[in-house]
Write a protein that holds these residues in place. Structure first.
Motif, short mmCIF file in Angstrom:
data_model
loop_
_atom_site.label_atom_id
_atom_site.label_comp_id
_atom_site.label_asym_id
_atom_site.label_seq_id
_atom_site.Cartn_x
_atom_site.Cartn_y
_atom_site.Cartn_z
N LYS A 1 0.85 -1.18 0.00
CA LYS A 1 0.00 0.00 0.00
C LYS A 1 0.89 1.24 0.00
N VAL A 2 0.61 2.17 -0.91
CA VAL A 2 1.42 3.37 -1.07
C VAL A 2 0.52 4.60 -0.91
N SER A 3 0.89 5.47 0.01
CA SER A 3 0.17 6.72 0.24
C SER A 3 1.12 7.89 0.03
N ILE A 4 0.70 8.86 -0.76
CA ILE A 4 1.52 10.04 -1.06
C ILE A 4 0.81 11.25 -0.47
N HIS A 5 1.49 12.00 0.37
CA HIS A 5 0.84 13.07 1.13
C HIS A 5 1.86 14.14 1.47
N ALA A 6 1.38 15.23 2.07
CA ALA A 6 2.26 16.31 2.53
C ALA A 6 3.11 15.83 3.70
N LYS B 1 1.94 18.36 -7.99
CA LYS B 1 1.53 19.04 -6.77
C LYS B 1 0.35 19.96 -7.03
N LEU B 2 -0.55 20.01 -6.08
CA LEU B 2 -1.73 20.87 -6.16
C LEU B 2 -1.90 21.59 -4.83
N GLU C 1 -2.66 21.01 0.65
CA GLU C 1 -1.66 20.53 -0.30
C GLU C 1 -1.95 19.07 -0.62
N SER C 2 -2.13 18.77 -1.88
CA SER C 2 -2.40 17.40 -2.29
C SER C 2 -1.59 17.10 -3.55
N PHE C 3 -1.70 15.84 -4.00
CA PHE C 3 -0.90 15.40 -5.13
C PHE C 3 -1.77 14.56 -6.06
N ARG C 4 -1.76 14.96 -7.33
CA ARG C 4 -2.43 14.16 -8.35
C ARG C 4 -1.47 13.08 -8.82
N ARG C 5 -2.01 11.86 -8.95
CA ARG C 5 -1.15 10.71 -9.21
C ARG C 5 -1.50 10.06 -10.53
N THR C 6 -0.49 9.69 -11.26
CA THR C 6 -0.64 8.94 -12.50
C THR C 6 0.14 7.64 -12.35
N VAL C 7 -0.55 6.51 -12.45
CA VAL C 7 0.05 5.21 -12.17
C VAL C 7 0.22 4.42 -13.45
N SER C 8 1.38 3.82 -13.59
CA SER C 8 1.64 2.89 -14.70
C SER C 8 2.42 1.70 -14.14
N ALA C 9 2.28 0.54 -14.78
CA ALA C 9 2.93 -0.67 -14.28
C ALA C 9 3.40 -1.52 -15.44
N SER C 10 4.46 -2.27 -15.18
CA SER C 10 5.00 -3.20 -16.18
C SER C 10 5.54 -4.43 -15.45
N GLU D 1 0.06 23.33 -9.51
CA GLU D 1 -1.17 24.07 -9.79
C GLU D 1 -1.65 24.75 -8.50
N LEU D 2 -1.88 26.05 -8.61
CA LEU D 2 -2.33 26.83 -7.47
C LEU D 2 -3.75 27.30 -7.73
N ASN D 3 -4.68 26.80 -6.93
CA ASN D 3 -6.07 27.23 -6.98
C ASN D 3 -6.32 28.15 -5.79
N GLN D 4 -6.57 29.40 -6.08
CA GLN D 4 -6.66 30.41 -5.04
C GLN D 4 -7.99 31.14 -5.11
N GLN D 5 -8.68 31.20 -3.99
CA GLN D 5 -9.93 31.96 -3.91
C GLN D 5 -9.61 33.43 -3.67
#
Length: 664
Positions: A352-357, A383-384, A479-488, A537-541
């Motif tokens: 199990k892999v978790s990616i976080h701040a 990064k978001l 702060e969060s992270f968008r993940r793109t997964v690929s496997a071989s 990516e910075l989303n700012q109100q």
């Protein structure tokens, strides 16, 4: 003779001209000394006439100065139309401002390097078989071997001391296991101890008044205690044979709920970092299991975090990277020790892999990805950052977690951590137990305890139906992270030979396992976590209206439709003060006698002037020095104007900061 007389004549004319000019200058000087354009007014008519001649309200002079009726009518209609449009648009702007509208701006920020995220990895297997010997879980591993039809015990591959005593203790263990199985079968076999029928099941029922924490407003009509009495007749929480026989879940998840290992047991029986993390590199520089911190998870045993830090630790501990692509970032070779798995507790193999701040508490059971054995799993991250205004702008948010159900001196606030802590706090207060060992060293809820189990199911039902009073607003900065997964497929057949030599030199246990490429693929995971790009990516109100924009919008409308500025308000104030002075002069004026004398002097001087000048200037006094009370009045009016502006700006700022509010 003639020329001389002519010269004398010219001199006389020049002298007369100079004398006349001197007299004119004297008269003008005296008149200028006597004229005071802001002398005290004597009547409402004179005050209003002066106001119309000097005001910056462009419409009013046009109306009252027009010589013809049609022209007056035209300017009246024009003024009223512009005033109506200004009132309509100004009202909308003010309403929009006090409704706190906001917009969201999205930017892509590019930098030369970024803080690398924290990466938490957990073996999906909770505890190692070899470490459960001579513990309260020993019967569980024997039951696990019988249930799978596998008579081989792989424990000796990992524990040399157990291997040495295996021959002497195997007979006793088998006899004990047979006896236990016989007893379990005779008393708790599936034929004699089946699941409760419909008549025994509790079914939906009203719980109002049964628990102290249950509120009458909660609706529990849809709640079903379908598994309340599943373990009826079982009194020993370590009677795994009876528990196995009465298990109702196809994946034995209800059996895992009865384990309840402590943090100390998980720390000792779980997979160790030196065995789990075989190879480690960050940006092609070597690292090791010593660069990971360990914590215990109720479902996955020992978990390990790379690049994490607490709130008390300095920022310079965080690793940064200026490189992108799968050749850089964090690269790991992980050994899952599949022969150590307990089949009843683990239905899969992998990580199990978790990616976080860095300062966030990880929750791999919620957001964790699964990296399978026999594969190279590459996770590209971006990064978001999200920044919210909070307060009266949209949904309420918190910066530090103050005033919420979250409390931690080591981890930063997240909604998920707050909700889970709220659930555990409610379980502890209402049921006297908890289900997640990360939130305190308290008694864990047992399904064999009817009171605890009944209370636990109810609290979790109320939690999932959002009926618990949990104060967990969103975070103002996230702060969060968008993940793109690929496997071989990994390792390849030819590479496996070279890999095996490397791994054996790192951990001698591996030599007993990876005899061929198939065994290697069953036990080894290759994991890569890297940045796809060095930007985030910075989303700012952003507030649509600020104090400056509000004043600018209203001021723009004033200038566009009425030709006014905020200074024109001072003219209105002076006009009102003039009216007060006329109608209440005795109260406001401290020198009324001086005023009467000034009026008499003004009348005498007016009689001596020409009729034209008197008719032009009879609206206001020109021959009297400005009275002290009038100078004070003008000064007070000016101070009042500026004080009013300061008060208005201060009120708007307090309104902006949320100190005061207006309920529409």
């Amino acid at each position: 003779m003639g020329s001389k007389s002519k010269e004398n004549l010219f001199q006389m004319e020049g002298l007369e001209s100079r004398n006349k000019k001197s007299r004119d200058n004297k008269v003008q000087s005296e008149e200028g000394r006597d004229r005071r354009p802001h002398a005290p007014f004597r009547s409402v008519t004179s005050l209003f006439s002066y106001f119309l001649e000097n005001t910056t309200f462009h419409g009013l002079p046009r109306i009252f100065g027009a010589p013809f009726f049609l022209e007056k009518l035209f300017w009246v209609l024009a003024f009223l139309t512009c005033l109506g449009v200004f009132t309509y648009q100004g009202t909308k702007i003010v309403k929009d401002y006090i409704s706190y509208p906001y917009s969201t701006r999205t930017d892509i920020i590019t930098e030369s390097s970024l803080d690398f995220p924290a990466v938490t990895i957990c073996n999906v297997n909770m505890m190692r078989r070899s470490k459960l010997v001579d513990t309260r879980f020993e019967d569980l591993i024997e039951l696990d071997g019988d249930a799978t039809g596998d008579t081989d015990d792989y424990s000796f591959w990992f524990d040399q001391s157990f291997y040495e005593r295996l021959g002497s203790e195997n007979g006793n263990s088998n006899s004990s296991g047979t006896s236990g199985e016989s007893d379990g079968t005779s008393s708790n076999s599936p034929e004699t101890s089946s699941s409760p029928d419909d008549s025994q099941a509790s079914g939906p029922q009203n719980l109002n008044g049964e628990f102290d924490f249950f509120e009458s407003s909660w609706d529990d009509s849809s709640f079903d205690f379908s598994f309340y009495d599943t373990w009826e007749g079982i009194t020993d929480e370590n009677d795994w044979q009876a528990i196995y026989n009465q298990s109702q879940s196809p994946d034995f998840s209800d059996l895992r709920a009865l384990l309840n290992p402590t943090q100390a047991e998980l720390q000792e029986y779980g997979h160790q970092a030196e065995d789990f993390i075989l190879q480690c590199s960050f940006d092609q520089r070597a690292c090791s299991y010593r660069n990971f911190t360990t914590f215990q998870h109720s479902e996955y045993g020992n978990c390990f975090t790379f690049n994490g830090r607490t709130l008390e630790e300095p920022f310079n501990k965080t690793r940064r990277t200026g490189r992108t692509g799968a050749n850089y970032g964090l690269q790991l070779t992980l050994f899952v020790e599949q022969p150590e798995h307990v089949g009843l507790l683990t239905a899969e193999s992998g990580v199990k892999v978790s990616i976080h701040a860095q300062t966030e508490q990880p929750f791999p059971e919620d957001d964790g990805l699964t990296a399978s054995t026999g594969q190279k799993t590459a996770i590209g991250v971006r990064k978001l950052n999200i920044t919210r205004l909070g307060g009266l702008y949209g949904e309420e948010c918190t910066k530090t977690g103050e005033g919420t159900n979250f409390s931690s001196e080591t981890s930063s606030y997240t909604v998920n951590a707050c909700l889970k802590q709220c659930l555990q706090d409610t379980l502890r207060k209402s049921c006297g137990c908890i289900t997640d060992i990360r939130f305190g060293n308290y008694t864990q809820c047992s399904s064999l305890n009817p009171t605890q189990e009944r209370c636990r199911q109810l609290v979790e039902y109320l939690y999932h139906s959002s009926n618990l009073e949990c104060t967990c607003p969103i975070s103002c900065s996230e702060e969060s992270f968008r993940r793109t997964v690929s496997a071989s497929l990994w390792p390849s057949t030819r590479y496996e030979v070279h890999l095996a030599k490397q791994l054996v030199s790192i951990n001698s246990k591996i030599e007993r396992i990876i005899a061929d490429v198939e065994k290697t693929r069953q036990n080894v995971v290759n994991l890569v976590v890297f940045f796809e790009q060095l930007n985030y990516e910075l989303n700012q109100q952003l507030a649509v209206y600020t104090v400056e924009s509000l004043l600018g919008s209203v001021g723009g409308l004033l200038g566009l439709y009425l030709g006014l500025s905020f200074m024109s308000i001072g003219e209105i104030i002076v006009l009102l003060l003039g009216f007060l002075k006329i109608f209440g002069g005795k109260t406001l004026c401290s020198s009324c006698r001086s005023k009467s004398e000034a009026d008499d002097k003004y009348s005498d001087r007016s009689k001596s002037q020409s009729t034209q000048k008197a008719s032009d200037m009879n609206d206001y006094d020109e021959g009297t020095r400005r009275a002290p009370w009038y100078r004070s009045l003008v000064a007070l009016a000016t101070l009042f104007v500026f004080a009013s502006m300061v008060v208005v700006v201060a009120l708007v700022m307090l309104f902006e900061l949320g100190v005061i509010s207006i309920n529409l």
